[in-house]
Design an enzyme around this catalytic site. Structure first.
Site, short mmCIF file in Angstrom:
data_model
loop_
_atom_site.label_atom_id
_atom_site.label_comp_id
_atom_site.label_asym_id
_atom_site.label_seq_id
_atom_site.Cartn_x
_atom_site.Cartn_y
_atom_site.Cartn_z
N ARG A 119 1.00 -1.21 -0.14
CA ARG A 119 0.00 0.18 0.02
C ARG A 119 0.82 1.25 -0.18
O ARG A 119 1.84 1.27 0.66
CB ARG A 119 -1.10 -0.08 1.15
CG ARG A 119 -1.92 1.02 1.35
CD ARG A 119 -3.00 0.60 2.21
NE ARG A 119 -3.98 1.76 2.70
CZ ARG A 119 -4.83 2.37 2.06
NH1 ARG A 119 -4.86 1.88 0.74
NH2 ARG A 119 -5.56 3.24 2.27
N LYS A 184 0.03 -8.27 10.50
CA LYS A 184 -0.21 -8.26 9.17
C LYS A 184 0.16 -9.80 8.74
O LYS A 184 1.28 -10.09 8.67
CB LYS A 184 0.41 -7.35 8.31
CG LYS A 184 0.04 -7.07 6.90
CD LYS A 184 0.46 -5.90 6.25
CE LYS A 184 0.02 -5.81 4.60
NZ LYS A 184 0.26 -4.34 3.93
N ARG A 319 -5.78 3.29 18.25
CA ARG A 319 -5.20 4.21 19.22
C ARG A 319 -4.80 3.60 20.43
O ARG A 319 -4.93 2.57 20.94
CB ARG A 319 -6.25 5.10 19.88
CG ARG A 319 -7.13 5.84 18.64
CD ARG A 319 -7.68 7.05 19.26
NE ARG A 319 -8.47 7.17 20.53
CZ ARG A 319 -9.53 7.25 20.49
NH1 ARG A 319 -10.33 7.03 19.26
NH2 ARG A 319 -10.40 7.21 21.43
#
Length: 320
Positions: A119, A184, A319
């Site tokens: 990405r 990931k 967060r």
């Protein structure tokens, strides 16, 4: 990075079982000297392969290798064209350059990418045989606007196919990553071309970590996962067939219903759903609680005042 010559490919097939093979045995099998065997083993190591060399025993792959079988894949995915290019720059780029000769569902696979793209132009680490690297061609007659949300649909198809194959627990990260326990596992990259009013040519690429060699792990700059954490990968080629079939079925469904038909399936698998997140839009950072996607595939973010904002682009992260 070394080239995978026919001789080196033959050497790799001898080593693929993960057992020790002496330099003498390999030399006899390939009609080369032991010194030449050593030289070609070093070349294979440069492709990201973990090969042990033990005096008196010979050479052994750290992890047995299930090489892609072009013949089997072509038979089981017919009538789609299947092309296996062991070492390639980028399967997506290779397929993008051939869109005029391709039919929907045609598949390109590689054992190793030298110029894989993630990405936002990031490089994608791709050790030989350590991943599934595949790109599929698709064509949308409705044009580019109809492709909105397509990477979400492919992600859903992959996770559901992995579940059916016994690899449960994989989640989705909007808009195009697969996560395992917050790390990931895979990335999806959809690239398109076309003209206004004409059909949209799509190349959908994926890199799925399977078993990453120790030597390559240190090169990855983000938390990563591999499919082997969820169980033994007994049939890599069978997994390709299952994933490619799931992609095709999902894309046909997508053509008929758009992303709206996948909303509930996405929200079930969304790693961030209900979690406090931040969305990065260039320099802008917005905090809120992720609330899945809407009928257009946009990310829904509940702000602290209760308002819901929708995003069609940007980066999402938990967060801290």
């Amino acid at each position: 990075m070394a080239e995978l010559t026919p001789l080196r490919e033959a050497l790799l097939r001898h080593l693929a079982d993960g057992q020790f093979h002496s330099g003498e045995q390999l030399g006899d099998a390939l009609s080369i000297s032991r010194a030449a065997v050593s030289k070609h083993v070093q070349a294979l190591k440069s492709l990201g392969l973990d090969i042990y060399s033990v005096s008196g025993k010979g050479y052994r792959l750290a992890v047995p290798l299930q090489l892609l079988d072009a013949g089997r894949l072509s038979r089981e995915l017919a009538p789609a064209r299947v092309e296996v290019v062991p070492v390639i720059g980028s399967t997506n780029q290779y397929w993008l350059e051939q869109t005029e000769q391709l039919n929907k569902g045609d598949l390109c696979l590689a054992e190793c990418q030298t110029s894989g793209r993630g990405r936002r132009g990031r490089s994608w680490i791709s050790p030989f045989g350590g991943q599934l690297v595949m790109s599929m061609y698709w064509r949308l007659e409705q044009g580019m606007a109809a492709a909105m949300g397509l990477s979400l649909v492919v992600g859903i198809a992959v996770v559901e196919a992995l579940e059916r194959a016994g690899f449960g627990g994989v989640a989705l990260k909007w808009p195009n990553d697969l996560y395992l326990n917050g790390r990931k596992l895979a990335g999806i990259l959809v690239e398109m071309s076309g003209t206004a009013g004409g059909p949209c040519h799509l190349v959908i690429g994926m890199g799925l970590n399977m078993v990453l060699p120790q030597s390559e792990q240190d090169k990855i700059t983000q938390p990563w996962a591999e499919l082997a954490e969820l169980g033994d990968i007994t049939d890599r080629n069978g997994l390709v067939v299952a994933l490619a079939t799931a992609w095709q079925q999902a894309l046909v469904h997508f053509e008929q219903e758009g992303i709206a038909g996948f909303r509930e399936r996405w929200n079930r698998l969304d790693y961030f759903n209900g979690k406090p997140v931040r969305v990065l839009m260039g320099e802008l950072q917005v905090h809120g609680t992720a609330r899945g996607i809407d009928e257009q595939g946009a990310l829904l973010l509940e702000l602290e005042n209760g308002d819901i904002k929708r995003y069609l682009g940007g980066e999402i992260s938990l967060r801290g």
